[in-house]
Design a protein around this motif. Structure first.
Motif, PDB file in Angstrom:
ATOM      1  N   PRO A   1      57.454  11.560   6.439  1.00  0.00           N
ATOM      2  CA  PRO A   1      56.657  10.390   6.829  1.00  0.00           C
ATOM      3  C   PRO A   1      55.619  10.006   5.775  1.00  0.00           C
ATOM      4  O   PRO A   1      55.030   8.926   5.860  1.00  0.00           O
ATOM      5  N   GLU A   2      55.406  10.859   4.803  1.00  0.00           N
ATOM      6  CA  GLU A   2      54.424  10.574   3.765  1.00  0.00           C
ATOM      7  C   GLU A   2      55.042   9.875   2.550  1.00  0.00           C
ATOM      8  O   GLU A   2      54.527   8.876   2.074  1.00  0.00           O
ATOM      9  N   CYS A   3      56.176  10.415   2.063  1.00  0.00           N
ATOM     10  CA  CYS A   3      56.770   9.837   0.850  1.00  0.00           C
ATOM     11  C   CYS A   3      58.133   9.188   1.088  1.00  0.00           C
ATOM     12  O   CYS A   3      58.665   8.519   0.205  1.00  0.00           O
ATOM     13  N   GLY A   4      58.720   9.408   2.277  1.00  0.00           N
ATOM     14  CA  GLY A   4      59.997   8.781   2.594  1.00  0.00           C
ATOM     15  C   GLY A   4      61.208   9.539   2.095  1.00  0.00           C
ATOM     16  O   GLY A   4      62.339   9.095   2.287  1.00  0.00           O
ATOM     17  N   HIS A   5      61.027  10.693   1.455  1.00  0.00           N
ATOM     18  CA  HIS A   5      62.160  11.470   0.949  1.00  0.00           C
ATOM     19  C   HIS A   5      62.965  12.045   2.110  1.00  0.00           C
ATOM     20  O   HIS A   5      62.408  12.642   3.033  1.00  0.00           O
ATOM     21  N   CYS A   6      64.295  11.875   2.047  1.00  0.00           N
ATOM     22  CA  CYS A   6      65.172  12.362   3.104  1.00  0.00           C
ATOM     23  C   CYS A   6      66.145  13.385   2.521  1.00  0.00           C
ATOM     24  O   CYS A   6      66.875  13.089   1.573  1.00  0.00           O
ATOM     25  N   GLU A   7      66.139  14.560   3.122  1.00  0.00           N
ATOM     26  CA  GLU A   7      67.037  15.623   2.661  1.00  0.00           C
ATOM     27  C   GLU A   7      67.211  16.626   3.793  1.00  0.00           C
ATOM     28  O   GLU A   7      66.258  16.931   4.527  1.00  0.00           O
ATOM     29  N   LYS A   8      68.421  17.144   3.952  1.00  0.00           N
ATOM     30  CA  LYS A   8      68.686  18.112   5.006  1.00  0.00           C
ATOM     31  C   LYS A   8      67.801  19.346   4.867  1.00  0.00           C
ATOM     32  O   LYS A   8      67.328  19.913   5.863  1.00  0.00           O
ATOM     33  N   ALA A   9      67.535  19.760   3.622  1.00  0.00           N
ATOM     34  CA  ALA A   9      66.732  20.959   3.379  1.00  0.00           C
ATOM     35  C   ALA A   9      65.272  20.771   3.778  1.00  0.00           C
ATOM     36  O   ALA A   9      64.531  21.762   3.871  1.00  0.00           O
ATOM     37  N   ASN A  10      64.830  19.531   4.025  1.00  0.00           N
ATOM     38  CA  ASN A  10      63.453  19.314   4.484  1.00  0.00           C
ATOM     39  C   ASN A  10      63.211  19.998   5.827  1.00  0.00           C
ATOM     40  O   ASN A  10      62.088  20.416   6.123  1.00  0.00           O
ATOM     41  N   ARG A  11      64.266  20.071   6.636  1.00  0.00           N
ATOM     42  CA  ARG A  11      64.163  20.702   7.958  1.00  0.00           C
ATOM     43  C   ARG A  11      64.462  22.193   7.793  1.00  0.00           C
ATOM     44  O   ARG A  11      65.607  22.628   7.785  1.00  0.00           O
ATOM     45  N   LYS A  12      63.408  22.982   7.665  1.00  0.00           N
ATOM     46  CA  LYS A  12      63.588  24.403   7.390  1.00  0.00           C
ATOM     47  C   LYS A  12      64.112  25.167   8.609  1.00  0.00           C
ATOM     48  O   LYS A  12      64.864  26.126   8.485  1.00  0.00           O
ATOM     49  N   SER A  13      63.704  24.750   9.806  1.00  0.00           N
ATOM     50  CA  SER A  13      64.150  25.395  11.042  1.00  0.00           C
ATOM     51  C   SER A  13      64.023  24.387  12.170  1.00  0.00           C
ATOM     52  O   SER A  13      63.716  23.216  11.937  1.00  0.00           O
TER      53      SER A  13
END
Length: 373
Positions: free
Chosen positions: A319-331
């Motif tokens: 929500p801060e920079c808009g970067h989307c990646e599956k690895a962003n969700r650690k758990s």
């Protein structure tokens, strides 16, 4: 907006006996009409009345209007699937309308029965009383498994004037937290999960007892009834919790002059995966659609706009920079952006993204020739 208000009837022994006899007779008539419709492959009410109306009145002793209502109930049921013959339970709900039911004062209902008109007292809660002034006159008479009688009355409630706003409160739905708002409010699913486990264990025990009875050559009828009661209790508890959650979300949005941004839940059970039997039970044991429906209708009554947005990658997008990646969700609960390092609870991240998408959906410029969503 049409809603259903539940009021409890308080019949005495004589009135309860008359209601029982009426419900049983009408459902008996419905089963006879259903057999005739199925044999003739006929579902048109006008045509069914020609061959069934007189016979129903003479054979089952119904009034003119109750015979008409029985024919309509059968035709409506048969139209849904003409490959099977509709079957009506002995104590299935029956329909009353303005000609067969009326309200006398603030606490009495006059209902047609086989024994004549019965003036039956009723009670209702504060919320039901507020909505009851908009009653349209049609109701379902329901006999609950615990022997109590209810009228489910259709009411037509005027919608509140919508709040003009371009700001939205994002709400993320989940299983561990049933709902999380972008303000940081979390509505835990712990109580519902504990209730689900409790009644699940109870049903397993009842199933084992039923099996033992069958092996002994006895019918487990009382066990089947107990199993139904546990299912009904669990459903009522879940419904109450969803009502409370929806009420709080709508109150927060209205109090801050915002609309509500929700996920478009279509196909959610296909999108959400669960590992292991326990997770599958938790996923199937939560009423996704019910909570969404409660939020929407309470918002409509309060004049709070609701925007449904695409739920894809809501908990993977920063929500801060808009970067989307599956690895962003650690758990399940942890979010950490691989680009900017922003860390937060995954449900809160999802709620913030949903809120931003809802705001974008109403503030985006409308270009000529564009197709509306």
């Amino acid at each position: 907006m049409k809603l259903t208000v539940q009021i409890q009837l308080l019949p005495d022994a004589k009135q309860a006996k008359a209601l029982h006899a009426t419900v049983e007779r009408i459902n008996e008539a419905c089963n006879w009409i259903a057999a005739e419709c199925f044999a003739r492959k006929e579902a048109n009410q006008f045509h069914v009345r020609k061959f069934a109306y007189k016979e129903v009145r003479e054979r089952f002793g119904l009034s003119s209007q109750m015979a008409q209502l029985a024919i309509k109930a059968v035709c409506d049921a048969y139209k849904r699937d003409k490959s099977i013959k509709p079957k009506f339970r002995t104590h299935a709900a029956i329909v009353y309308d303005q000609r067969t039911m009326s309200f006398k004062g603030p606490d009495r209902a006059s209902l047609w029965t086989l024994a004549g008109r019965e003036l039956i007292p009723y009670v209702m809660g504060k919320y039901q009383a507020e909505q009851f002034t908009h009653a349209k006159g049609q109701a379902d008479l329901v006999l609950r498994h615990d022997g109590r009688w209810f009228l489910l009355v259709t009411v037509d409630v005027p919608d509140a004037a919508p709040i003009p706003t371009t700001n939205f409160l994002g709400v993320d739905f989940g299983v561990v937290n049933l709902a999380t708002t972008e303000d940081g409010d979390k509505f835990s699913g712990e109580k519902i999960d504990a209730t689900r486990r409790h009644y699940g264990q109870r049903r397993k025990a009842l199933g084992r007892a039923a099996g033992a009875k069958r092996r002994a050559g006895r019918r487990p009828k009382n066990i089947r009834r107990a199993t139904k009661r546990t299912k009904a209790k669990e459903a009522r508890f879940r419904k109450h919790e969803n009502h409370c959650i929806a009420k709080k979300i709508v109150a927060t949005a209205k109090g801050t002059g915002r609309g509500i941004g929700l996920e478009d839940l279509e196909g959610i059970r296909d999108r959400v995966s669960a590992r292991g039997g326990e997770q599958r039970n938790r996923l199937s044991g939560w009423a996704f659609f019910q909570l969404r429906t409660f939020v929407e209708y309470k918002a409509t009554l309060a004049g709070v706009p609701v925007a449904a947005v695409d739920p894809r990658n809501t908990s993977r997008t920063c929500p801060e920079c808009g970067h989307c990646e599956k690895a962003n969700r650690k758990s399940q609960s942890e979010f950490e952006c691989r680009a900017c390092g922003h860390r937060s609870h995954a449900d809160l991240v999802g709620a913030r993204i949903i809120g931003s998408r809802a705001r974008a959906s109403v503030t985006a410029p409308k270009h000529a020739g564009s197709v509306p969503a």
